[in-house]
Scaffold this active site. Sequence first.
Site, PDB file in Angstrom:
ATOM      1  N   LYS A 142     -13.642  27.643  41.695  1.00 52.74           N
ATOM      2  CA  LYS A 142     -13.054  27.554  40.351  1.00 52.74           C
ATOM      3  C   LYS A 142     -14.028  26.964  39.320  1.00 52.74           C
ATOM      4  O   LYS A 142     -15.080  26.431  39.677  1.00 52.74           O
ATOM      5  CB  LYS A 142     -11.769  26.720  40.439  1.00 52.74           C
ATOM      6  CG  LYS A 142     -10.672  27.389  41.290  1.00 52.74           C
ATOM      7  CD  LYS A 142      -9.347  26.632  41.193  1.00 52.74           C
ATOM      8  CE  LYS A 142      -8.280  27.298  42.053  1.00 52.74           C
ATOM      9  NZ  LYS A 142      -6.944  26.657  41.867  1.00 52.74           N
ATOM     10  N   TYR A 165      -2.496  35.499  38.797  1.00 50.40           N
ATOM     11  CA  TYR A 165      -1.531  34.423  39.054  1.00 50.40           C
ATOM     12  C   TYR A 165      -0.112  34.811  38.635  1.00 50.40           C
ATOM     13  O   TYR A 165       0.740  33.934  38.399  1.00 50.40           O
ATOM     14  CB  TYR A 165      -1.966  33.147  38.336  1.00 50.40           C
ATOM     15  CG  TYR A 165      -3.069  32.387  39.057  1.00 50.40           C
ATOM     16  CD1 TYR A 165      -2.865  31.863  40.326  1.00 50.40           C
ATOM     17  CD2 TYR A 165      -4.313  32.183  38.456  1.00 50.40           C
ATOM     18  CE1 TYR A 165      -3.859  31.158  40.990  1.00 50.40           C
ATOM     19  CE2 TYR A 165      -5.316  31.472  39.114  1.00 50.40           C
ATOM     20  CZ  TYR A 165      -5.082  30.964  40.374  1.00 50.40           C
ATOM     21  OH  TYR A 165      -6.058  30.257  41.025  1.00 50.40           O
ATOM     22  N   ASN A 200      -8.870  22.008  41.087  1.00 54.65           N
ATOM     23  CA  ASN A 200      -8.940  21.681  42.516  1.00 54.65           C
ATOM     24  C   ASN A 200      -9.984  22.513  43.273  1.00 54.65           C
ATOM     25  O   ASN A 200      -9.879  22.713  44.475  1.00 54.65           O
ATOM     26  CB  ASN A 200      -7.545  21.748  43.166  1.00 54.65           C
ATOM     27  CG  ASN A 200      -6.975  23.156  43.210  1.00 54.65           C
ATOM     28  OD1 ASN A 200      -7.551  24.073  42.634  1.00 54.65           O
ATOM     29  ND2 ASN A 200      -5.864  23.329  43.889  1.00 54.65           N
ATOM     30  N   HIS A 211      -9.613  28.290  45.399  1.00 55.03           N
ATOM     31  CA  HIS A 211      -8.369  29.017  45.683  1.00 55.03           C
ATOM     32  C   HIS A 211      -8.554  29.757  46.996  1.00 55.03           C
ATOM     33  O   HIS A 211      -9.641  30.247  47.275  1.00 55.03           O
ATOM     34  CB  HIS A 211      -8.056  30.041  44.580  1.00 55.03           C
ATOM     35  CG  HIS A 211      -7.016  31.049  45.005  1.00 55.03           C
ATOM     36  ND1 HIS A 211      -5.677  30.797  44.911  1.00 55.03           N
ATOM     37  CD2 HIS A 211      -7.136  32.271  45.577  1.00 55.03           C
ATOM     38  CE1 HIS A 211      -5.008  31.836  45.394  1.00 55.03           C
ATOM     39  NE2 HIS A 211      -5.874  32.748  45.806  1.00 55.03           N
ATOM     40  N   GLU A 249      -5.385  40.457  47.090  1.00 54.91           N
ATOM     41  CA  GLU A 249      -6.298  39.699  46.229  1.00 54.91           C
ATOM     42  C   GLU A 249      -7.736  40.220  46.345  1.00 54.91           C
ATOM     43  O   GLU A 249      -8.453  40.315  45.352  1.00 54.91           O
ATOM     44  CB  GLU A 249      -6.216  38.204  46.580  1.00 54.91           C
ATOM     45  CG  GLU A 249      -4.845  37.625  46.224  1.00 54.91           C
ATOM     46  CD  GLU A 249      -4.678  36.150  46.565  1.00 54.91           C
ATOM     47  OE1 GLU A 249      -5.593  35.548  47.179  1.00 54.91           O
ATOM     48  OE2 GLU A 249      -3.618  35.593  46.220  1.00 54.91           O
TER      49      GLU A 249
HETATM   50  P1  CMP Z   1      -4.163  27.970  43.635  1.00 52.18           P
HETATM   51  O1  CMP Z   1      -4.243  28.038  45.116  1.00 52.18           O
HETATM   52  O2  CMP Z   1      -5.280  28.603  42.894  1.00 52.18           O
HETATM   53  O3  CMP Z   1      -2.782  28.635  43.153  1.00 52.18           O
HETATM   54  C1  CMP Z   1      -2.080  28.217  41.998  1.00 52.18           C
HETATM   55  C2  CMP Z   1      -2.742  27.060  41.320  1.00 52.18           C
HETATM   56  O4  CMP Z   1      -1.984  26.403  40.340  1.00 52.18           O
HETATM   57  C3  CMP Z   1      -3.029  26.001  42.356  1.00 52.18           C
HETATM   58  O5  CMP Z   1      -4.086  26.430  43.184  1.00 52.18           O
HETATM   59  C4  CMP Z   1      -3.326  24.787  41.463  1.00 52.18           C
HETATM   60  O6  CMP Z   1      -4.690  24.635  41.174  1.00 52.18           O
HETATM   61  C5  CMP Z   1      -2.622  25.134  40.144  1.00 52.18           C
HETATM   62  N1  CMP Z   1      -1.644  24.133  39.757  1.00 52.18           N
HETATM   63  C6  CMP Z   1      -1.697  23.450  38.602  1.00 52.18           C
HETATM   64  N2  CMP Z   1      -0.656  22.615  38.525  1.00 52.18           N
HETATM   65  C7  CMP Z   1       0.074  22.772  39.649  1.00 52.18           C
HETATM   66  C8  CMP Z   1       1.283  22.177  40.148  1.00 52.18           C
HETATM   67  N3  CMP Z   1       1.932  21.247  39.462  1.00 52.18           N
HETATM   68  N4  CMP Z   1       1.728  22.580  41.363  1.00 52.18           N
HETATM   69  C9  CMP Z   1       1.059  23.549  42.069  1.00 52.18           C
HETATM   70  N5  CMP Z   1      -0.070  24.143  41.623  1.00 52.18           N
HETATM   71  C10 CMP Z   1      -0.566  23.743  40.445  1.00 52.18           C
END
Ligand code: CMP
Length: 139
Positions: A10, A50, A113, A116, A127
Amino acid sequence: AIERTFSILKPDATRRNLTGKINAVFEAAGLRIVAQKRIHMTRAQAEAFYGVHKERGFFNDLVTFMTSGPVVVQVLEGENAVAKHREVMGATNPANAAEGTVRKLFAESIEANSVHGSDSLENAAIEIAYFFAGTEIVG
Ligand code: CMP
């Protein structure tokens, strides 16, 4: 079984020049990078990718974050790759991530974070096809 999963490094990871360090964690876990490219997602791409989260409160911030800088999209291959990748990524929220996982080591927040990963073999195929042509994947 040998599986393929989809991975994204990311914008928080590319900004801090961590792509090599994160790939080293994946490779040490037995995952092989069989496709990889650096792209800057458009808003439309991030919204479509998403789409399952579009009713969530964090959706707009998530799309803004994912388009805030370059990302590296990847296909990882290996034994039990979907689950193995999720294990080495760690919990979505770095506050809950186990020692040694990518998110414990590198993530800044639940949003930023660092990585993904697909949550199932079925979603992995969807995906992967979203970002890669079959000819770009070299096993
Ligand atoms: P990802 O696996 O990329 O899929 C959805 C993303 O939403 C997740 O990782 C997080 O980085 C992001 N995200 C941001 N806020 C939240 C939240 N409150 N709960 C879950 N995912 C979140």
